[in-house]
Write an enzyme that holds these catalytic residues in place. Structure first.
Site, PDB file in Angstrom:
ATOM      1  N   GLY A  15       0.785  -1.235  -0.160  1.00  0.00           N
ATOM      2  CA  GLY A  15      -0.486   0.195  -0.110  1.00  0.00           C
ATOM      3  C   GLY A  15       0.991   1.345  -0.070  1.00  0.00           C
ATOM      4  N   GLY A  18      -0.813   7.521   1.739  1.00  0.00           N
ATOM      5  CA  GLY A  18      -0.982   8.085   3.218  1.00  0.00           C
ATOM      6  C   GLY A  18       0.028   7.563   4.154  1.00  0.00           C
ATOM      7  N   ALA A  19      -0.610   6.327   4.727  1.00  0.00           N
ATOM      8  CA  ALA A  19       0.406   5.543   5.544  1.00  0.00           C
ATOM      9  C   ALA A  19       1.900   4.831   4.873  1.00  0.00           C
ATOM     10  CB  ALA A  19      -0.597   4.837   6.672  1.00  0.00           C
ATOM     11  N   GLY A  20       1.823   3.785   4.188  1.00  0.00           N
ATOM     12  CA  GLY A  20       2.061   2.991   3.308  1.00  0.00           C
ATOM     13  C   GLY A  20       3.694   4.248   2.842  1.00  0.00           C
ATOM     14  N   PHE A 119     -13.709  22.042  12.129  1.00  0.00           N
ATOM     15  CA  PHE A 119     -13.775  21.042  11.714  1.00  0.00           C
ATOM     16  C   PHE A 119     -14.139  20.752  12.803  1.00  0.00           C
ATOM     17  CE2 PHE A 119     -12.865  17.754   8.523  1.00  0.00           C
ATOM     18  CZ  PHE A 119     -12.209  18.545   7.433  1.00  0.00           C
ATOM     19  N   GLN A 239     -17.478   4.835   9.506  1.00  0.00           N
ATOM     20  CA  GLN A 239     -18.543   5.998   9.898  1.00  0.00           C
ATOM     21  C   GLN A 239     -19.356   6.147   8.435  1.00  0.00           C
ATOM     22  OE1 GLN A 239     -15.499   9.416   9.826  1.00  0.00           O
ATOM     23  NE2 GLN A 239     -16.656   9.604  11.101  1.00  0.00           N
ATOM     24  N   HIS A 241     -20.352   9.542   6.494  1.00  0.00           N
ATOM     25  CA  HIS A 241     -19.944  10.983   6.768  1.00  0.00           C
ATOM     26  C   HIS A 241     -21.397  11.460   6.230  1.00  0.00           C
ATOM     27  CE1 HIS A 241     -18.663  14.564   5.610  1.00  0.00           C
ATOM     28  NE2 HIS A 241     -17.167  14.219   5.872  1.00  0.00           N
ATOM     29  N   LEU A 251     -17.502  12.863  -1.745  1.00  0.00           N
ATOM     30  CA  LEU A 251     -17.368  13.598  -0.699  1.00  0.00           C
ATOM     31  C   LEU A 251     -17.831  15.123  -0.340  1.00  0.00           C
ATOM     32  CD1 LEU A 251     -17.601  12.589   2.362  1.00  0.00           C
ATOM     33  CD2 LEU A 251     -14.780  13.623   2.295  1.00  0.00           C
ATOM     34  N   GLU A 254     -15.879  18.280   5.348  1.00  0.00           N
ATOM     35  CA  GLU A 254     -17.051  18.868   6.610  1.00  0.00           C
ATOM     36  C   GLU A 254     -16.131  20.276   6.194  1.00  0.00           C
ATOM     37  OE1 GLU A 254     -16.416  16.242   9.300  1.00  0.00           O
ATOM     38  OE2 GLU A 254     -15.596  18.098  11.084  1.00  0.00           O
ATOM     39  N   ARG A 285     -19.432  13.667  13.126  1.00  0.00           N
ATOM     40  CA  ARG A 285     -20.359  12.782  12.434  1.00  0.00           C
ATOM     41  C   ARG A 285     -21.005  11.730  12.170  1.00  0.00           C
ATOM     42  NH1 ARG A 285     -14.751  12.000   8.479  1.00  0.00           N
ATOM     43  NH2 ARG A 285     -14.399  14.035   8.867  1.00  0.00           N
ATOM     44  N   HIS A 366     -18.415   6.007   4.963  1.00  0.00           N
ATOM     45  CA  HIS A 366     -16.151   7.024   4.517  1.00  0.00           C
ATOM     46  C   HIS A 366     -15.361   5.804   5.140  1.00  0.00           C
ATOM     47  CE1 HIS A 366     -13.874  10.659   4.409  1.00  0.00           C
ATOM     48  NE2 HIS A 366     -14.336  10.705   5.302  1.00  0.00           N
ATOM     49  N   ARG A 408     -14.516   8.385  14.252  1.00  0.00           N
ATOM     50  CA  ARG A 408     -13.247   9.055  14.045  1.00  0.00           C
ATOM     51  C   ARG A 408     -13.534  10.176  13.920  1.00  0.00           C
ATOM     52  NH1 ARG A 408     -11.380  11.272   9.593  1.00  0.00           N
ATOM     53  NH2 ARG A 408     -11.938  10.207   8.324  1.00  0.00           N
ATOM     54  N   SER A 413      -7.549  11.414  10.032  1.00  0.00           N
ATOM     55  CA  SER A 413      -7.552   9.840   9.815  1.00  0.00           C
ATOM     56  C   SER A 413      -6.292  10.223   9.439  1.00  0.00           C
ATOM     57  CB  SER A 413      -7.976   9.584   8.814  1.00  0.00           C
ATOM     58  OG  SER A 413      -7.674   8.875   8.216  1.00  0.00           O
TER      59      SER A 413
HETATM   60  C1  LIG Z   1     -13.526  11.579   0.087  1.00  0.00           C
HETATM   61  C2  LIG Z   1     -12.759  11.521   0.748  1.00  0.00           C
HETATM   62  C3  LIG Z   1     -12.080  12.599   1.943  1.00  0.00           C
HETATM   63  C4  LIG Z   1     -11.253  12.538   3.062  1.00  0.00           C
HETATM   64  N1  LIG Z   1     -10.711  13.888   3.738  1.00  0.00           N
HETATM   65  C5  LIG Z   1     -10.643  13.328   5.210  1.00  0.00           C
HETATM   66  C6  LIG Z   1     -10.164  14.284   5.545  1.00  0.00           C
HETATM   67  O1  LIG Z   1     -10.189  16.251   5.429  1.00  0.00           O
HETATM   68  N2  LIG Z   1      -8.892  14.006   6.717  1.00  0.00           N
HETATM   69  C7  LIG Z   1      -8.780  13.256   7.433  1.00  0.00           C
HETATM   70  O2  LIG Z   1      -7.969  12.907   8.309  1.00  0.00           O
HETATM   71  N3  LIG Z   1      -9.513  11.648   7.027  1.00  0.00           N
HETATM   72  C8  LIG Z   1      -9.461  11.995   5.994  1.00  0.00           C
HETATM   73  N4  LIG Z   1     -10.224  10.930   5.084  1.00  0.00           N
HETATM   74  C9  LIG Z   1     -10.391   9.921   5.432  1.00  0.00           C
HETATM   75  C10 LIG Z   1      -8.267   9.092   4.905  1.00  0.00           C
HETATM   76  O3  LIG Z   1      -8.439  10.231   3.793  1.00  0.00           O
HETATM   77  C11 LIG Z   1      -7.969   7.641   4.744  1.00  0.00           C
HETATM   78  O4  LIG Z   1      -8.528   7.122   5.311  1.00  0.00           O
HETATM   79  C12 LIG Z   1      -6.784   7.818   4.311  1.00  0.00           C
HETATM   80  O5  LIG Z   1      -6.536   8.297   3.442  1.00  0.00           O
HETATM   81  C13 LIG Z   1      -6.678   6.286   4.352  1.00  0.00           C
HETATM   82  O6  LIG Z   1      -4.987   6.186   4.058  1.00  0.00           O
HETATM   83  P1  LIG Z   1      -4.042   4.403   4.180  1.00  0.00           P
HETATM   84  O7  LIG Z   1      -3.258   5.494   3.486  1.00  0.00           O
HETATM   85  O8  LIG Z   1      -4.551   4.166   5.244  1.00  0.00           O
HETATM   86  O9  LIG Z   1      -5.015   3.457   2.714  1.00  0.00           O
HETATM   87  P2  LIG Z   1      -5.205   4.596   1.096  1.00  0.00           P
HETATM   88  O10 LIG Z   1      -4.507   5.882   0.559  1.00  0.00           O
HETATM   89  O11 LIG Z   1      -6.855   4.221   0.403  1.00  0.00           O
HETATM   90  O12 LIG Z   1      -4.400   4.149   0.128  1.00  0.00           O
HETATM   91  C14 LIG Z   1      -3.993   2.255   0.085  1.00  0.00           C
HETATM   92  C15 LIG Z   1      -3.147   2.151  -0.870  1.00  0.00           C
HETATM   93  O13 LIG Z   1      -3.160   0.188  -0.598  1.00  0.00           O
HETATM   94  C16 LIG Z   1      -3.132  -0.036  -2.042  1.00  0.00           C
HETATM   95  N5  LIG Z   1      -3.717  -1.990  -1.548  1.00  0.00           N
HETATM   96  C17 LIG Z   1      -4.638  -1.435  -1.067  1.00  0.00           C
HETATM   97  N6  LIG Z   1      -4.437  -3.232  -1.822  1.00  0.00           N
HETATM   98  C18 LIG Z   1      -3.832  -3.826  -2.305  1.00  0.00           C
HETATM   99  C19 LIG Z   1      -3.108  -5.048  -2.608  1.00  0.00           C
HETATM  100  N7  LIG Z   1      -4.232  -5.865  -2.539  1.00  0.00           N
HETATM  101  N8  LIG Z   1      -1.906  -4.678  -2.956  1.00  0.00           N
HETATM  102  C20 LIG Z   1      -0.978  -4.099  -2.651  1.00  0.00           C
HETATM  103  N9  LIG Z   1      -1.648  -3.458  -2.952  1.00  0.00           N
HETATM  104  C21 LIG Z   1      -2.924  -2.570  -2.411  1.00  0.00           C
HETATM  105  C22 LIG Z   1      -3.418   1.059  -3.060  1.00  0.00           C
HETATM  106  O14 LIG Z   1      -2.617   1.289  -4.059  1.00  0.00           O
HETATM  107  C23 LIG Z   1      -3.079   2.489  -1.936  1.00  0.00           C
HETATM  108  O15 LIG Z   1      -1.576   2.741  -2.582  1.00  0.00           O
HETATM  109  C24 LIG Z   1     -11.074  11.453   3.658  1.00  0.00           C
HETATM  110  C25 LIG Z   1     -11.279   9.762   2.908  1.00  0.00           C
HETATM  111  C26 LIG Z   1     -12.380  10.399   1.769  1.00  0.00           C
HETATM  112  C27 LIG Z   1     -12.362   9.169   1.350  1.00  0.00           C
END
Ligand SMILES: Cc1cc2nc3c(=O)[nH]c(=O)nc-3n(C[C@H](O)[C@H](O)[C@H](O)COP(=O)(O)OP(=O)(O)OC[C@H]3O[C@@H](n4cnc5c(N)ncnc54)[C@H](O)[C@@H]3O)c2cc1C
Ligand code: HEM
Ligand code: SF4
Ligand code: F3S
Ligand code: FES
Lengths: 594, 149, 240, 135
Positions: A15, A18-20, A119, A239, A241, A251, A254, A285, A366, A408, A413
């Site tokens: 992945g 952001g986290a990865g 927020f 959650q 939203h 989305l 907020e 939310r 969401h 949350r 997040s």
């Molecule tokens: C529209 C929207 C608005 C948001 N706004 C906010 C905000 O304003 N503030 C806030 O704090 N949070 C917000 N969030 C929540 C937050 O953005 C997400 O929870 C967060 O970005 C998740 O990040 P992540 O790194 O965990 O995963 P993601 O960014 O979802 O990344 C997942 C990664 O895993 C990879 N992956 C998935 N499955 C596989 C697999 N089987 N094999 C290989 N790779 C894989 C994908 O390719 C991707 O790179 C929002 C969410 C949404 C949907």
């Protein structure tokens, strides 16, 4: 038949959201790391996050990380682990500054510092009024975070395997040995042998019909872990939203309400005054989503339909500012400057200009509060005693630390991603320094290859599309904003049927190169499993807390339910529930009023 | 990986906006002028080196099918010049780019306003000349008629 | 309404050359996006159709396609924009140009990403950050100068709409220049000279013939050509 | 917490390495502006005010009897040809991808352009109008 290639790394990160990426940045400083992502990293759904990243910088008004922590715990309906929340809110400040030093283009206040906005649920603990805590770059904060982290990864020459779809975890007893992935462009299977593995695969909003989540958010990492014996924590808390675009689910941040936008029902009333007299539209939310749902149920939806209006037109907003005795006023230009993407979405998809007309909104699936259970270093834990599975990590939305508890807060997040992504990355690198590379079991990929061959050559006539649709309807009807024993039970039995039908899902594409149909079918398997875990966990929890609101048990029940759910998969369609105490701290559980 | 044929085909198939067609026109006109210029330069040099050849060439240029080509040449030079100036101005004033749509319209407009009357004048002059020449008007000039001076 | 979709198909495992697939879809709403239509074809008619997609609302950059002849994101293009209001509409979908087609609508993005990576698309500032441990300060005016180019989602709509790129894939292309611009114009960044070396080279900004297809195609409404012109101007004057 | 405001745009100087393409770019714009006078002027004089229908070597002799016109035409020649050939080089470099071939083609273009300009330039400079005008 498919060929299998083998690679060896110290650590594999699955992945590139952001986290990865944050983890990769830190882990790759001291270890040889591969980042595998089924999408090009910049296409991860983190890029869709709009409103902001929460950190008590206090750039505009007084703020303290302790206030942030309190808001988070209160927002979580007291289910969050308070040690983790403290870390979240303390580290947040440092990590946001660090991202600024990485070049992240935050908006600025006139004093040249990072701009912050209000927020939902974020308050000045003394006055109880909303506080400016969400650090943002217009309404594309997630985009900027994702881009900045990816850029830094390029600078630091991180090894990316883009468009590699991870389909299995190689676990032998209580050790991890690597992962199995499919190179999407060729259909080849690859085994990545490693000392440590991290899942940062994001959420699974695609279990529901109306969602803000991407097509690709199918919970792969969580489902793989579940299949490999890791329990899922707090899955009943998903959650909704409050403000997704009607029908589309896209989305509306907020941040719109942070800038002064108000929710208006079909009668033209600002109904949040009833549900959260102090902070009104900026309540957390779960509260707002329930309010919308109740308004619609009471026949107060707009035009008798199941949506309400979100109004950011200067006239309305300034009217309510005046009524609330606020000094600030907004203009069209403010909206265009601070919410450009929102304006673009509503103009593109609805043909509605938000500076002139209100936007139709409804709650949208969401965010997964629950997920792969971890400790504060991102290590995955196996049971209620917090036994660590050495070498396995999780971060981001896929993980459950738990800092979000039952609900949350907005902006938390993104904070979670970067704070715990960083900690997990650091810890993983240290782990790799000491750990041995363990040998791969014979035919490490055989099992998952067999599953893929089964799907590929399945003669079944059931359409994947049809199964997915029915799952989404089932979840939307049964396990949504409000639920009861009856709705959830129906959902559970329907999901069981769907699981059986899934065995007969066939695909038309029998090829190897970019066989996205085959991968989609496999992803559907993940969704179905997570949907079932969600429903099973929800059925058991006989109380209402945060995102889990039961009509039949409307009260929070701390005596019986102040605990985390752990759902183990013990067989095909068989789940066992276990519970784990919540780590309390400074903040005693209290009734939650906004 | 892309071939010349593909590029040319897609340049025509691509549904670009005004800027795309301006580019197509600018490139074609530039190349056309260059082609003409090369012939023209070598021929004009003959005025010094081989005056009789020069005279022969001058008459070839008066041969109707070639003489008519002068009108598109005029079009090419005018369009290329105006569009070239448009590009140069905008290159050094990037802040004007938001008016690009307008700027192409102005360029085409200016071009048409200036070119059309000129084309008419040129055409009339040519017809008058051909009338003047009588029956010989379509005669292709033969080199043997131009003895070395 | 009814839509007749023509999709450019190519399966390297079966076909020796590309062909047109024709699909008729009924009950299309004018508010459907082209991505919705493609998904319907894939899910209901022909599962072998291959395309990339993720966010479905124009923020991830996966589904850059050539729609009725011009580049756009499928998920941001509504049927209403492609039809006159008649009961049927014809829509033609092709992969973007200038990159190798892997299968159907999917192209090899690597050359594009190589160009992106070549312009040092990351923040460079080796001087120590402020001693108080806080953010570097930046005025709102300085921040505004590069706001437009921070929006890029690397969808490749621009680069693959550019005839200079079709003709010669060595051209770094508008997307890479947009990325370079984002850093060159960031008052906090110190890497402009190195970046300008790349974009000032033979296959850099000079290949841009101000064709403007890039600007028209950009789904984020970035003023791409303007950004390129600003970079040219820095190269010409040595002043940012 | 609020400190003094930070305002204004920071302008910075940056070291740019010059190369052929940069000069070519600048030359195309500068010569373009020169050509607006020279080439468009030339076209107007030759094809609108006069007509090629009336063109004879006598006309040329009369014009080139004046050094002013000789200089005008030599400038036009040099600018137009260099501009045009550089434009042609740009076009060819779009389509020719092999660096070696590009080098060869460019060399041919330069040699051809130089010979053309020298040959025609010499012709203009040394053109003697006397025999034609009969004095
Ligand atoms: C529209 C929207 C608005 C948001 N706004 C906010 C905000 O304003 N503030 C806030 O704090 N949070 C917000 N969030 C929540 C937050 O953005 C997400 O929870 C967060 O970005 C998740 O990040 P992540 O790194 O965990 O995963 P993601 O960014 O979802 O990344 C997942 C990664 O895993 C990879 N992956 C998935 N499955 C596989 C697999 N089987 N094999 C290989 N790779 C894989 C994908 O390719 C991707 O790179 C929002 C969410 C949404 C949907
Ligand atoms: C009359 C005034 C002229 C002006 C203002 C002018 C301007 C320009 C400019 C600014 C360019 C660069 C375009 C770009 O980089 O995108 C250009 C290109 C070019 N010009 Fe001219 N020019 C003029 C006359 C001529 C003449 C007389 C010729 C022929 C000899 C010519 C041939 C070309 C060619 C071949 C190109 C390259 C086209 C391309 O790259 O697509 N131009 N011109
Ligand atoms: S500049 Fe626009 S079109 Fe080009 S890649 Fe970025 S977002 Fe896409
Ligand atoms: S389309 Fe190409 S030519 Fe320049 S203006 Fe855009 S990069
Ligand atoms: S699917 Fe993300 S941009 Fe279209």
């Amino acid at each position: 038949m498919a060929t299998v290639k083998t690679h060896t790394f110290d650590a594999v990160i699955v992945g590139a959201g952001g986290a990865g990426l944050m983890a990769a940045l830190y882990a790759s400083r001291n270890a040889n790391v591969a980042v595998l992502s089924k999408l090009y990293p910049t296409r991860s759904h983190t890029g869709a996050a709009q409103g902001g990243v929460g950190a008590a910088l206090g750039n505009m008004e007084e703020d303290h990380w302790e206030w942030h922590a309190f808001d988070t715990v209160k927002g979580s309906d007291y289910l969050a682990d308070q040690d983790a929340v403290d870390i979240l809110c303390q580290d947040a400040i440092d990590v946001v500054i660090e991202m600024e030093h990485m070049g992240l283009p935050f908006d600025r206040f006139p004093n040249g510092r990072i701009s912050q906005r209000r927020f939902g649920g974020h308050t000045n603990n003394e006055t109880k009024k909303p506080v400016t805590r969400a650090c943002h770059a217009a309404d594309r904060t997630g985009h900027m975070i994702l881009q900045t982290l990816y850029q830094q990864c390029i600078k630091n020459k991180v090894n990316f395997f883009d468009e590699y779809h991870v389909v299995d975890l190689i676990r032998v007893d209580d050790t991890v040995r690597g992962v199995v992935a499919i190179e999407i462009a060729t259909g080849d299977f690859h085994v990545f042998q490693s000392k440590a593995v991290m899942f940062a695969t994001g959420g699974w909003g695609r279990c529901w019909q109306v969602t803000s989540n991407a097509h690709s958010l199918t919970g792969d990492g969580a489902a793989i872990c579940l299949r490999r014996g890791i329990p899922m924590e707090d899955m009943e808390f998903f959650q909704f939203h409050p403000t997704g675009i009607f029908k589309l689910g896209i989305l509306i941040t907020e941040g719109v309400r942070g800038e002064g936008g108000v929710l208006i029902n079909g009668k033209g009333e600002r109904f949040m005054e009833k549900y959260a007299p102090t902070i009104k539209d900026l309540a957390s939310r779960d509260v707002v989503s329930r309010a919308i749902y109740l308004e619609v149920k009471a026949g107060n939806g707009v035009n008798g339909k199941n949506y309400v209006h979100l109004d950011i037109t200067p006239d309305t907003v300034n009217h309510y500012f005046e009524k609330d005795g606020e000094k600030r006023r907004i203009t069209r230009e403010d909206i265009e400057a601070k919410l450009p993407d929102i304006a673009d979405f509503t103009r593109t998809y609805l043909g509605i200009d938000p500076v002139q007309e209100p936007m139709p909104v409804q709650p949208t699936a969401h965010y997964a509060m629950g997920g792969i259970p971890t400790d504060v270093e991102g290590r995955v834990i196996l049971d209620a005693a917090n036994t660590v599975l050495p070498g396995l990590y999780a971060a981001g939305e896929a993980a459950c630390v738990s800092v979000h508890g039952a609900n949350r807060l907005g902006t938390n997040s993104l904070t979670d991603l970067v704070v715990f992504g960083r900690r997990a990355g650091k810890h993983m690198a240290e782990f790799c320094q000491e750990a041995e590379l363990l040998p791969l079991p014979a035919n490490a990929a055989a099992e998952v290859i067999a599953e893929f061959e089964r799907i590929r050559h399945n003669q079944g006539s059931v359409k994947m599309f049809d199964v997915r649709n029915r799952m989404q309807t089932t979840m939307t009807e049964g396990v949504s904003v409000f639920r009861t024993d009856e709705t959830i039970s129906t959902a559970v039995s329907q999901l069981q049927e769907l699981r059986a039908e899934y065995q007969n899902v066939g695909v038309q594409d029998k090829g190897n190169i970019f066989n996205s149909e085959l991968l989609e079918a496999w992803e559907l398997g993940c969704l179905l499993e997570l949907a079932e875990v969600t429903a099973v966990s929800a059925l058991a929890r006989q109380e209402s807390r945060g995102g889990h609101a039961r009509d039949d048990f409307p009260e929070r029940d701390d005596a019986a339910w102040l605990k985390h759910t752990l759902c183990h998969k013990v067989g095909e369609g068989e789940y066992q529930l276990d519970y784990k105490p919540v780590t309390l701290g400074r903040y005693e559980p209290k009734p939650r009023v906004y | 990986m892309s071939t010349l044929a593909l590029t040319i085909r897609e340049s025509i198939r691509y549904r670009g906006r005004s800027g795309h067609w301006s580019w197509v026109a600018h490139r074609i006109s530039g190349l056309a002028i260059l082609l003409f210029l090369t012939i023209h330069v070598w021929d004009t040099a003959n005025a010094h080196f081989y005056p009789h050849l020069y005279e022969w060439f001058v008459d070839i240029f008066k041969w109707p099918p070639i003489a008519l080509g002068e009108i598109p040449l005029m079009a090419a030079v005018l369009y290329h010049a105006f569009n070239g100036i448009r590009i140069s101005i905008l290159d050094f004033k990037p802040e004007l780019w938001k008016h690009q749509q307008r700027s192409t319209q102005i360029t085409w407009g200016l071009f048409l306003v200036i070119f059309i009357p000129i084309a008419i004048v040129m055409f009339i002059t040519m017809i008058q000349h051909w009338q003047h020449m009588g029956d010989a008007w379509m005669q292709f000039p033969r080199l043997s008629d131009y003895p070395p001076r | 309404m009814q839509v007749n979709l023509r999709i450019r198909r190519f399966n390297p495992e079966k076909d020796s050359k590309a062909w047109w697939g024709d699909y008729t879809l009924d009950d299309v709403s004018r508010n459907d996006t082209v991505l919705d239509l493609l998904n319907r074809v894939k899910w209901e008619i022909d599962g072998t159709l291959a395309l990339r997609r993720s966010c479905a609302h124009g923020v991830c950059g996966s589904d850059a396609l050539r729609i009725n002849g011009a580049n756009a994101l499928a998920c941001k293009t509504l049927v209403s924009r492609l039809s006159s209001g008649a009961a049927t509409a014809a829509i033609q979908i092709e992969p973007i140009l200038g990159l190798r087609v892997i299968k159907d609508l999917i192209v090899d993005m690597e050359p594009f990403m190589d160009h992106y990576r070549s312009v040092l698309p990351y923040f460079i500032n080796d001087s120590p950050p402020p001693a108080d441990g806080r953010e570097r300060l930046q005025s709102q005016e300085d921040r505004a100068r590069f706001d437009d180019t921070t929006k890029c989602i690397l969808c490749a709509c621009c680069t693959t709409s550019c005839p200079s790129f079709w003709a010669n894939e060595k051209y770094v292309g508008p997307a890479a220049i947009v990325q370079a611009h984002r850093f060159i114009y960031d008052s906090r960044d110190e890497g402009a000279a190195d970046r300008l070396k790349v974009v000032g080279d033979t296959f850099g900004v000079w290949r841009c013939r101000t064709n403007f297809n890039c600007t028209s195609a950009c789904p984020r409404e970035i003023e791409v050509t303007k950004a390129i012109a600003e970079v040219k101007k820095v190269l010409a004057t040595g002043e940012i | 917490m609020t400190t003094a405001n930070v305002t204004g745009v920071t302008h910075r100087k940056v070291q740019v390495q010059s190369n052929l393409e940069r000069w070519a770019f600048l030359f195309m714009r500068v010569s373009g502006i020169a050509l607006l006078v020279l080439a468009v002027g030339h076209m107007m004089i030759q094809h609108v005010l006069n007509s090629s229908s009336n063109l004879t070597i006598m006309f040329v002799a009369e014009r080139w009897n004046l050094w002013g016109w000789k200089v005008f035409d030599m400038l036009l020649l040099a600018f137009a040809y260099m501009h045009g050939m550089n434009g042609f080089r740009n076009v060819l470099e779009d389509y020719i991808h092999n660096r070696q071939t590009v080098k060869i083609v460019n060399t041919i273009l330069v040699v051809f352009a130089v010979i053309t300009i020298l040959w025609a330039g010499f012709a203009i400079a040394s053109f003697d109008s006397a025999p034609f005008l009969g004095n």
